[in-house]
Design an enzyme around this catalytic site. Structure first.
Site, PDB file in Angstrom:
ATOM      1  N   GLN A   1       0.851  -1.192   0.000  1.00 28.37           N
ATOM      2  CA  GLN A   1       0.000   0.000   0.000  1.00 28.37           C
ATOM      3  C   GLN A   1       0.881   1.234   0.000  1.00 28.37           C
ATOM      4  O   GLN A   1       1.618   1.491   0.957  1.00 28.37           O
ATOM      5  CB  GLN A   1      -0.909   0.019   1.222  1.00 28.37           C
ATOM      6  CG  GLN A   1      -1.829   1.235   1.264  1.00 28.37           C
ATOM      7  CD  GLN A   1      -2.388   1.491   2.647  1.00 28.37           C
ATOM      8  OE1 GLN A   1      -1.806   1.071   3.650  1.00 28.37           O
ATOM      9  NE2 GLN A   1      -3.516   2.186   2.725  1.00 28.37           N
TER      10      GLN A   1
ATOM     11  N   THR B   1      -3.114   4.667  -2.439  1.00 27.92           N
ATOM     12  CA  THR B   1      -4.164   5.191  -1.570  1.00 27.92           C
ATOM     13  C   THR B   1      -4.428   6.652  -1.919  1.00 27.92           C
ATOM     14  O   THR B   1      -3.520   7.482  -1.873  1.00 27.92           O
ATOM     15  CB  THR B   1      -3.754   5.056  -0.098  1.00 27.92           C
ATOM     16  OG1 THR B   1      -3.566   3.675   0.196  1.00 27.92           O
ATOM     17  CG2 THR B   1      -4.818   5.620   0.819  1.00 27.92           C
TER      18      THR B   1
ATOM     19  N   ARG C   1      -9.026  12.760  13.829  1.00 26.15           N
ATOM     20  CA  ARG C   1      -8.944  11.562  14.675  1.00 26.15           C
ATOM     21  C   ARG C   1      -8.841  11.929  16.161  1.00 26.15           C
ATOM     22  O   ARG C   1      -7.887  11.593  16.860  1.00 26.15           O
ATOM     23  CB  ARG C   1      -7.778  10.675  14.246  1.00 26.15           C
ATOM     24  CG  ARG C   1      -7.868  10.250  12.789  1.00 26.15           C
ATOM     25  CD  ARG C   1      -6.828   9.234  12.403  1.00 26.15           C
ATOM     26  NE  ARG C   1      -6.856   9.014  10.959  1.00 26.15           N
ATOM     27  CZ  ARG C   1      -6.075   8.144  10.309  1.00 26.15           C
ATOM     28  NH1 ARG C   1      -5.230   7.402  10.988  1.00 26.15           N
ATOM     29  NH2 ARG C   1      -6.156   8.016   9.005  1.00 26.15           N
TER      30      ARG C   1
ATOM     31  N   LYS D   1      -7.030   2.696  -4.197  1.00 27.06           N
ATOM     32  CA  LYS D   1      -7.802   2.471  -2.969  1.00 27.06           C
ATOM     33  C   LYS D   1      -8.358   3.774  -2.426  1.00 27.06           C
ATOM     34  O   LYS D   1      -7.662   4.785  -2.365  1.00 27.06           O
ATOM     35  CB  LYS D   1      -6.905   1.827  -1.910  1.00 27.06           C
ATOM     36  CG  LYS D   1      -7.580   1.577  -0.565  1.00 27.06           C
ATOM     37  CD  LYS D   1      -6.604   0.942   0.415  1.00 27.06           C
ATOM     38  CE  LYS D   1      -7.282   0.579   1.726  1.00 27.06           C
ATOM     39  NZ  LYS D   1      -7.648   1.770   2.516  1.00 27.06           N
TER      40      LYS D   1
ATOM     41  N   HIS E   1     -12.119   4.235   4.309  1.00 25.59           N
ATOM     42  CA  HIS E   1     -11.009   4.270   5.266  1.00 25.59           C
ATOM     43  C   HIS E   1     -11.508   4.028   6.692  1.00 25.59           C
ATOM     44  O   HIS E   1     -10.956   4.571   7.661  1.00 25.59           O
ATOM     45  CB  HIS E   1     -10.252   5.594   5.176  1.00 25.59           C
ATOM     46  CG  HIS E   1      -8.767   5.454   5.338  1.00 25.59           C
ATOM     47  ND1 HIS E   1      -7.895   5.523   4.280  1.00 25.59           N
ATOM     48  CD2 HIS E   1      -7.992   5.249   6.427  1.00 25.59           C
ATOM     49  CE1 HIS E   1      -6.654   5.369   4.709  1.00 25.59           C
ATOM     50  NE2 HIS E   1      -6.688   5.199   6.020  1.00 25.59           N
TER      51      HIS E   1
ATOM     52  N   ARG F   1     -11.898   6.836   9.226  1.00 26.21           N
ATOM     53  CA  ARG F   1     -10.762   7.502   9.846  1.00 26.21           C
ATOM     54  C   ARG F   1     -10.393   8.819   9.165  1.00 26.21           C
ATOM     55  O   ARG F   1      -9.605   9.590   9.698  1.00 26.21           O
ATOM     56  CB  ARG F   1      -9.553   6.554   9.854  1.00 26.21           C
ATOM     57  CG  ARG F   1      -9.763   5.363  10.771  1.00 26.21           C
ATOM     58  CD  ARG F   1      -8.707   4.297  10.592  1.00 26.21           C
ATOM     59  NE  ARG F   1      -7.406   4.665  11.121  1.00 26.21           N
ATOM     60  CZ  ARG F   1      -7.062   4.649  12.401  1.00 26.21           C
ATOM     61  NH1 ARG F   1      -7.961   4.302  13.320  1.00 26.21           N
ATOM     62  NH2 ARG F   1      -5.843   4.966  12.792  1.00 26.21           N
TER      63      ARG F   1
END
Length: 385
Positions: A131, A159, A168, A254, A278, A281
């Site tokens: 990733q 990503t 967060r 992604k 995600h 997040r």
């Protein structure tokens, strides 16, 4: 006692893992951003996807295998990358890669994992997906791709849903910094989790080792503004084009929730699209992944991957019925490691496979291709329409 008696569901693994992982680490793993509405939205949308039970279809053993991106897998799910995986449970990346190699399932490794691709790729036995959080510097990108190839990764996952750092808030309140620093408060939490503490002591305090050669970090940063954010950029179409030209293996994008750009992604040579929010997040107003899936399926013939809120085999079947070709889970594998250590991944695989087989028996689906015909509703919108 048999593991299926003590831990018959992912929720049981999650509850036990929480008792074995320090609180500040748990907040990193299990939290989202904002009011954390997206996880609730994922769950509600998945629950709204109904399937029709079948009668008088006789006995059969369902076939759970699938063909995806030119490969045949024994099961239609794999291990999604999780940043700082080795913080969640000691040596998580290595344990998951070894398991994936034996099980024949794909296993993702994040750019911000605690182990680099040179170490984990060989452990994954050709099942590794890397990733990529896209670095701004072209030389760093070229070096990362060289390291990824040398590690034996055949699939690169770009990503695109982290153009900026998210807030967060719950993770921030937990007190995690990067590199991790044990304040008295966090040290007390560690002392109460001896299995995690001993494993971490044995293998060393986790850090983002892939990035070690690119930057020397002397100060501790908030976990939402770590060294990875200092290196990365928000990719655009030119970046995707350059990446496609520089990577000869399979390329997955992604973090897609909008059907509008997928035809262009297909034209640019992307091999698969990963529908993902995600896990909430990044953006608290994002739709549920399963709600976004049907429109993206209609917009492209590319293979589709889905993650977001998967809590069992039935959820995997729901995703496949609505157009996904493959499903990835991230947190669940870490719940399994936290709960059961080395035994966890195999038990989680067994939970998911048994649940899928049971549900397919209820609806009379002998193969995964039979699932769409058993849908009660053709969408995952949550309104029953």
């Amino acid at each position: 006692m048999d593991l299926h008696q003590r831990y018959p569901a992912i929720s049981d693994l999650k509850a036990h893992a929480r008792r074995r992982i320090p609180h500040f680490v748990w907040e990193y793993l299990d939290s989202a951003t904002g009011s954390e509405a997206v996880p609730r939205r994922n769950r509600a949308a998945l629950d709204s996807v109904l399937m029709r039970p079948s009668a008088l279809h006789g006995e059969f053993t369902p076939d759970l295998s699938c063909r995806f991106m030119g490969e045949v897998y024994p099961l239609p799910f794999g291990i999604a990358p999780v940043g700082m995986s080795g913080l969640v449970w000691p040596e998580a990346e290595r344990r998951l890669a070894r398991f994936a190699a034996g099980a024949g399932l794909p296993c993702g490794l994040s750019t911000v994992a605690t182990r680099p691709p040179e170490e984990i790729g060989p452990e994954a036995g050709g099942m590794g997906w890397f990733q990529l959080y896209p670095p701004r510097d072209p030389e760093i990108l070229a070096d990362m791709l060289d390291r990824t190839r040398a590690g034996g990764f055949g699939t690169l996952v770009l990503t695109v849903d982290v153009p900026v750092a998210s807030r967060r808030e719950r993770q921030t309140r937990g007190g995690l910094t990067n590199p991790p620093r044990l304040t008295p408060r966090l040290a007390w939490q560690v002392a109460r989790r001896p299995a995690w503490a001993l494993g971490t002591l044995r293998h060393g305090m986790p850090r983002m080792r892939t990035l070690d050669r690119y930057i020397t970090q002397t100060e501790r940063l908030p976990s939402t503004a770590h060294v990875g954010y200092l290196l990365r950029t928000a990719p655009d179409w030119d970046y995707l084009r350059r990446l496609r030209a520089g990577w000869s293996g399979k390329l997955v994008v992604k973090g897609v929730l909008d059907p509008e750009p997928v035809a262009r992604m297909e034209a640019e040579g992307v091999d698969a699209i990963w529908v993902s929010n995600h896990a909430g997040r990044q953006f608290d107003a994002a739709p549920a992944s399963i709600d976004a899936l049907p429109a993206i399926r209609d917009a492209t013939s590319l293979p589709l991957i889905l993650d977001g809120g998967i809590e069992g085999g039935l959820d995997i079947l729901r995703a496949l019925a609505l157009g996904a070709d493959f499903v990835m889970l991230g947190r669940a594998w870490h719940y399994a490691l936290g709960a059961l250590g080395a035994r966890g991944p195999a038990h989680l695989q067994d939970i998911l496979a048994k649940d899928m087989a049971s549900c397919m028996g209820q609806i009379g689906a002998r193969r995964l291709a039979d699932l769409p015909a058993r849908l009660v509703t053709a969408t995952g919108t949550g309104n029953g329409a």
